[in-house]
Motif scaffolding. Structure first.
Motif, mmCIF file in Angstrom:
data_model
loop_
_atom_site.group_PDB
_atom_site.id
_atom_site.type_symbol
_atom_site.label_atom_id
_atom_site.label_comp_id
_atom_site.label_asym_id
_atom_site.label_seq_id
_atom_site.Cartn_x
_atom_site.Cartn_y
_atom_site.Cartn_z
ATOM 1 N N GLN A 153 -29.138 -25.144 -21.872
ATOM 2 C CA GLN A 153 -29.814 -23.839 -21.761
ATOM 3 C C GLN A 153 -29.256 -22.783 -22.731
ATOM 4 N N ARG A 154 -28.393 -23.231 -23.656
ATOM 5 C CA ARG A 154 -27.840 -22.328 -24.642
ATOM 6 C C ARG A 154 -28.931 -21.926 -25.639
ATOM 7 N N VAL A 155 -28.917 -20.659 -26.100
ATOM 8 C CA VAL A 155 -29.921 -20.196 -27.077
ATOM 9 C C VAL A 155 -29.597 -20.793 -28.445
ATOM 10 N N VAL A 156 -30.541 -21.536 -29.014
ATOM 11 C CA VAL A 156 -30.294 -22.150 -30.317
ATOM 12 C C VAL A 156 -30.987 -21.395 -31.446
ATOM 13 N N SER A 157 -32.039 -20.653 -31.108
ATOM 14 C CA SER A 157 -32.778 -19.923 -32.140
ATOM 15 C C SER A 157 -33.692 -18.887 -31.498
ATOM 16 N N TYR A 165 -39.277 -11.262 -30.407
ATOM 17 C CA TYR A 165 -38.471 -12.470 -30.592
ATOM 18 C C TYR A 165 -38.419 -13.257 -29.292
ATOM 19 N N GLN A 166 -38.693 -14.556 -29.389
ATOM 20 C CA GLN A 166 -38.645 -15.406 -28.200
ATOM 21 C C GLN A 166 -37.557 -16.472 -28.373
ATOM 22 N N VAL A 167 -36.707 -16.620 -27.373
ATOM 23 C CA VAL A 167 -35.602 -17.573 -27.493
ATOM 24 C C VAL A 167 -36.103 -19.018 -27.406
ATOM 25 N N ARG A 168 -35.349 -19.890 -28.068
ATOM 26 C CA ARG A 168 -35.531 -21.338 -27.969
ATOM 27 C C ARG A 168 -34.190 -21.837 -27.465
ATOM 28 N N VAL A 169 -34.203 -22.661 -26.405
ATOM 29 C CA VAL A 169 -32.914 -23.071 -25.824
ATOM 30 C C VAL A 169 -32.710 -24.572 -25.879
ATOM 31 N N VAL A 197 -34.239 -8.826 -26.621
ATOM 32 C CA VAL A 197 -33.850 -10.219 -26.821
ATOM 33 C C VAL A 197 -32.331 -10.360 -26.889
ATOM 34 N N GLN A 198 -31.643 -9.336 -27.403
ATOM 35 C CA GLN A 198 -30.178 -9.406 -27.429
ATOM 36 C C GLN A 198 -29.612 -9.321 -26.012
ATOM 37 N N GLY A 199 -30.294 -8.558 -25.147
ATOM 38 C CA GLY A 199 -29.906 -8.497 -23.739
ATOM 39 C C GLY A 199 -30.058 -9.868 -23.094
ATOM 40 N N GLU A 200 -31.172 -10.533 -23.408
ATOM 41 C CA GLU A 200 -31.443 -11.883 -22.892
ATOM 42 C C GLU A 200 -30.360 -12.861 -23.344
ATOM 43 N N ILE A 201 -29.960 -12.779 -24.610
ATOM 44 C CA ILE A 201 -28.920 -13.681 -25.135
ATOM 45 C C ILE A 201 -27.589 -13.434 -24.414
ATOM 46 N N ARG A 202 -27.231 -12.162 -24.251
ATOM 47 C CA ARG A 202 -25.959 -11.833 -23.582
ATOM 48 C C ARG A 202 -25.969 -12.297 -22.131
ATOM 49 N N ARG A 203 -27.106 -12.092 -21.459
ATOM 50 C CA ARG A 203 -27.249 -12.491 -20.064
ATOM 51 C C ARG A 203 -27.032 -14.002 -19.915
ATOM 52 N N ARG A 204 -27.578 -14.765 -20.886
ATOM 53 C CA ARG A 204 -27.450 -16.221 -20.844
ATOM 54 C C ARG A 204 -26.022 -16.671 -21.164
ATOM 55 N N GLN A 205 -25.373 -15.951 -22.086
ATOM 56 C CA GLN A 205 -23.995 -16.317 -22.432
ATOM 57 C C GLN A 205 -23.065 -16.078 -21.246
ATOM 58 N N GLU A 210 -35.082 -29.399 -27.150
ATOM 59 C CA GLU A 210 -35.102 -27.949 -26.940
ATOM 60 C C GLU A 210 -36.373 -27.492 -26.234
ATOM 61 N N LEU A 211 -36.298 -26.324 -25.612
ATOM 62 C CA LEU A 211 -37.420 -25.776 -24.852
ATOM 63 C C LEU A 211 -37.696 -24.328 -25.243
ATOM 64 N N GLN A 212 -38.992 -23.972 -25.140
ATOM 65 C CA GLN A 212 -39.395 -22.588 -25.393
ATOM 66 C C GLN A 212 -40.601 -22.304 -24.500
ATOM 67 N N GLY A 213 -40.695 -21.108 -23.980
ATOM 68 C CA GLY A 213 -41.850 -20.769 -23.154
ATOM 69 C C GLY A 213 -41.531 -19.668 -22.160
ATOM 70 N N TYR A 214 -42.585 -19.172 -21.497
ATOM 71 C CA TYR A 214 -42.435 -18.045 -20.573
ATOM 72 C C TYR A 214 -41.440 -18.363 -19.456
ATOM 73 N N TYR A 215 -41.347 -19.633 -19.057
ATOM 74 C CA TYR A 215 -40.402 -19.996 -17.996
ATOM 75 C C TYR A 215 -38.964 -19.745 -18.455
ATOM 76 N N ILE A 216 -38.705 -19.965 -19.734
ATOM 77 C CA ILE A 216 -37.371 -19.719 -20.278
ATOM 78 C C ILE A 216 -37.218 -18.210 -20.510
ATOM 79 N N ALA A 217 -38.097 -17.641 -21.303
ATOM 80 C CA ALA A 217 -38.133 -16.188 -21.539
ATOM 81 C C ALA A 217 -39.374 -15.840 -22.358
ATOM 82 N N SER A 218 -39.958 -14.677 -22.089
ATOM 83 C CA SER A 218 -41.095 -14.193 -22.871
ATOM 84 C C SER A 218 -40.597 -13.622 -24.194
#
Ligand code: C2E
Ligand code: MG
Ligand code: MG
Ligand code: MG
Length: 280
Positions: free
Chosen positions: A53-57, A44-48, A270-278, A255-263
């Motif tokens: 920079q909030r995760v939208v999907s 799963y790759q985040v889209r922000v 991916v849930q760790g990534e979402i929590r880290r961003r929140q 919105e943005l998606q890509g390796y710069y945001i997250a792989s």
């Protein structure tokens, strides 16, 4: 084996060609077994949101955990699945796996972030996607707003009328519609608006031009202006560098998606990534 073609009326048996054929047949059998045994895993790759920079999907991306070759990426098996028609079964597996995952995340108390599912052209045209999504959503008790569907322009071009009917039915359920790899096919913005698309995902080849020449910025400006005028949002895929993210935010890309945001990450990562961003 002797073929009756060529200048002399026949060609000799070509071992290289025969070897490739056998290898392909072998892969085909392996893929069939992989579907029966479900050897697939989803990443799963985040889209922000570009501004906050909030995760939208999250985008669901399939991988094949091959017993011998290890983790295989879509480019190594999706084309074969498409050619053989196995994409239909594989697609059913993907939709059900993603819905099961969404339900599991819900039970674990994770934030209810929507997930987008890639559906290829043959898959969309051979399977009633509306029914498939509906069944899977009901089976796992998930509201339709939690899923999105990503289609490429070629899917719409093939059979616009039937595609339109099916898409409208899905949209009416509450499933958001995305155009993937926008700019590489032949659809028009007005057609995409008529088909009720919510979001255009601009192909990464456009993103990669940002910073290299002025053309990338000109193309994004035009797409964003038109999309917004027609009531659609825009996401840039393949954002790899901070300068690209900065330019895109300045151009009002949503919105943005890509390796710069997250792989792409596994279901736990991916849930760790979402929590880290929140928390940030
Ligand atoms: P896509 O839907 O356009 O997905 C984006 C691809 O770009 C993914 O490759 C992703 O890992 C990769 N990517 C993400 N960020 C970056 C970046 O910053 N730079 C670059 N260069 N690449 C980036 P992946 O996972 O190998 O998937 C390739 C394609 O396979 C997807 O393209 C999609 O068309 C197809 N695919 C993936 N999963 C599924 C699926 O479940 N079903 C179907 N039918 N097709 C799928
Ligand atoms: Mg996609
Ligand atoms: Mg794409
Ligand atoms: Mg692509």
């Amino acid at each position: 084996e002797v073929k009756t073609s060529g200048k002399n009326g026949y060609q000799f048996f070509d071992p290289a060609f025969y070897g490739a054929m056998r290898q392909r047949k072998q892969r085909e059998r392996e893929l069939q077994a992989a579907i029966v045994e479900n050897q697939f895993v989803m990443h799963y790759q985040v889209r922000v949101d570009a501004a906050t920079q909030r995760v939208v999907s999250l985008e669901a991306l399939v991988r094949w955990n091959h017993p011998v070759a290890g983790l295989l990426y879509p480019d190594e098996f999706i084309p074969l699945a498409e050619e053989t028609g196995m994409i239909v079964q594989l697609g059913e597996l993907v939709v059900d796996t993603v819905c099961a995952q969404i339900a599991a995340w819900g039970r674990e108390g994770c934030a209810p972030v929507p997930v987008s599912i890639n559906v290829s052209s043959r898959q969309f045209n051979e399977r009633d996607m509306h029914a498939l999504f509906l069944q899977s959503l009901e089976r796992h008790g998930i509201p339709p707003e939690r899923v999105e569907i990503e289609l490429t322009e070629s899917t719409m071009i093939r059979d616009p009328e039937r595609t339109s009917e099916r898409l409208q039915a899905m949209h009416a359920l509450g499933i958001r519609l995305l155009v993937d790899d926008f700019g590489t096919g032949y659809s028009s913005l007005s057609m995409l608006q008529q088909l009720d698309f919510d979001l255009l995902k601009v192909d990464k080849s456009f993103t990669h031009r940002l910073g290299h020449d002025g053309q990338g910025e000109i193309l994004f400006t035009a797409i964003i202006t038109m999309a917004h005028a027609l009531g659609m949002k825009v996401v840039a895929e393949g954002v790899e560098r901070p300068e690209q993210a900065d330019v895109l935010a300045r151009l009002q890309c949503d919105e943005l998606q890509g390796y710069y945001i997250a792989s792409p990450l596994d279901a736990v990562g991916v849930q760790g990534e979402i929590r880290r961003r929140q928390a940030a």
